[in-house]
Design a protein around this motif. Structure first.
Motif, short mmCIF file in Angstrom:
data_model
loop_
_atom_site.label_atom_id
_atom_site.label_comp_id
_atom_site.label_asym_id
_atom_site.label_seq_id
_atom_site.Cartn_x
_atom_site.Cartn_y
_atom_site.Cartn_z
N ALA A 115 0.83 -1.20 0.00
CA ALA A 115 0.00 0.00 0.00
C ALA A 115 0.87 1.25 0.00
O ALA A 115 0.61 2.21 -0.73
N ARG A 208 -6.42 3.98 -3.94
CA ARG A 208 -7.05 2.69 -3.61
C ARG A 208 -7.55 1.97 -4.87
O ARG A 208 -7.50 0.74 -4.95
N HIS A 212 -6.22 -1.74 -5.85
CA HIS A 212 -7.12 -2.87 -6.07
C HIS A 212 -7.03 -3.40 -7.50
O HIS A 212 -7.05 -4.62 -7.72
N ARG A 375 -9.62 1.62 3.74
CA ARG A 375 -8.33 2.21 3.44
C ARG A 375 -7.18 1.52 4.17
O ARG A 375 -6.03 1.63 3.78
#
Length: 388
Positions: A115, A208, A212, A375
């Motif tokens: 991330a 995000r 994904h 998140r």
């Protein structure tokens, strides 16, 4: 006195449950609310962002002229020709390659937090695009800034045990760090010298979705689909433009736009859109609308880019960019292109020799169904080189 006023405003906006929102999950009611929204109905629920970040932009203003000017400037900023897209793609590829260097060559680094890796890429590209001529932030600065944005965003929704004075200090620290390499306008009006006015709408709606989409096409797809997605994205990334994003670049007939649309379908940038109506505040559940089997069919929870080439598909329940007078200007070109470029850069850098690891376990770490959308859902997910 100014500090005291700021602390009081933080306390008011961060009291949990102050605004009880009614969840809206009907397509028609959702579209009616969005179509009839005015500046005040949108600005009031976003007051928490003004408090947390000190921003003044199209999402928070109630002044029509300021809103009109901001949107006009946004449209100008996101109008990019093919040469500029090629330059952005090259810049993104260089960022990914640089950030992977330590993982490839430093024996003391076994893995990267995925991330954080994606956030760093998205943030740097947002700075390059929206603040040309700015300095180059260090890796430490980027980590600090993206972490502070995340913690302040979470705190804006709930107290999270943080005191108001700490939140105020965090905001000021964040702005100082940004201004260390982003130079403000020489003649700013109040609030306009805050770089977060532009960073938040771009960075927060992108990272995000990019994460994904990258996980789906690189690590979750079956081998045949993985080959299709990789080939399609590679061909697009070699010449990123509106023609290649919309053109089937593999025998399977899937386009990069199909892949992006499917990512936005399962993982909308804004999971809920809040509006203040005359008698209540509502939260339009975009994620629910995008996943409702009554609209999308029994395969709605599968990552299936090919669904976007099917004539049976209805788009009434597809609202990733909002609608009405507040529809995002990035909807038609900039948004899909930018997601495609960022995912393309990640796919190019993270080849077959990599794997993802969660809590020390590799392989299928995600389980069935869609990826989690929160998140912090994959805060512990790591990227590492496969051991021989």
């Amino acid at each position: 006195m100014l500090v005291l006023g700021s602390i009081i405003s933080i306390c008011i906006y961060l009291i949990p449950g102050r605004h009880g929102s009614r969840l809206v999950r009907g397509i028609q009611e959702s579209r009616i609310i969005l179509r009839n929204s005015d500046l005040k109905s949108r600005a009031e629920p976003n007051g928490r962002l003004v408090t947390a970040f000190g921003i003044n932009n199209a999402f928070t203003t109630t002044h029509p002229e300021y809103h009109k000017g901001f949107v006009k400037q946004a449209k100008e900023l996101i109008c990019i020709n093919d040469d500029e897209w090629a330059t952005l793609a090259m810049t993104a590829a260089n960022i990914v390659d640089h950030d992977l260097t330590s993982l490839r060559y430093d024996p003391n680094i076994e893995a990267l937090l995925l991330a954080n890796f994606v956030q760093s890429l998205v943030f740097r590209i947002v700075i390059v695009k929206f603040f040309p001529g700015s300095g180059i932030p260090s890796a430490e600065d980027v980590d600090f800034i993206t972490s502070k944005i995340n913690s302040l965003w979470l705190a804006s929704k709930t107290c999270s045990g943080e005191g108001p004075l700490k939140l105020l200090n965090d905001k000021e620290e964040l702005l100082r760090k940004l201004h260390s390499f982003i130079h403000p306008s020489p003649h700013p009006t109040p609030g306009e010298d805050n770089p977060l006015n532009w960073i938040l709408p771009a960075y927060e709606t992108l990272w995000r979705v990019v994460l994904h989409c990258f996980l789906e096409v690189r690590f979750r797809a079956t081998p045949p689909n993985s080959h299709i997605y990789r080939t399609t994205i590679e061909h697009f990334f070699a010449q990123p433009c509106q023609l290649t994003v919309d053109t089937p670049l593999s025998p399977a007939g899937v386009t990069v736009k199909n892949i992006v649309d499917e990512s936005l379908h399962l993982y909308p940038p804004t999971r809920r859109i809040n509006r203040q109506l005359p008698l209540e505040e509502v939260a339009i559940d975009i994620e629910y609308l995008h996943r409702d089997a009554n609209t999308w069919g029994i395969d709605t929870l599968r990552f299936l880019p090919a669904r976007w080439s099917m004539n049976r598909l209805t788009k009434d329940g597809y609202i990733p960019f909002g609608m009405g007078s507040f529809e995002c200007p990035a909807k038609n070109k900039f948004g899909p292109m930018m997601i495609g470029v960022l995912v393309g850069a990640l796919m190019g850098g993270v080849g077959e020799g990599f794997e993802v690891v969660l809590d020390g376990i590799s392989g299928d770490v995600f389980g069935p169904g869609p990826l989690e959308g929160g998140r912090e859902a994959y805060a512990g997910l790591k990227l590492r080189i496969v051991e021989n």
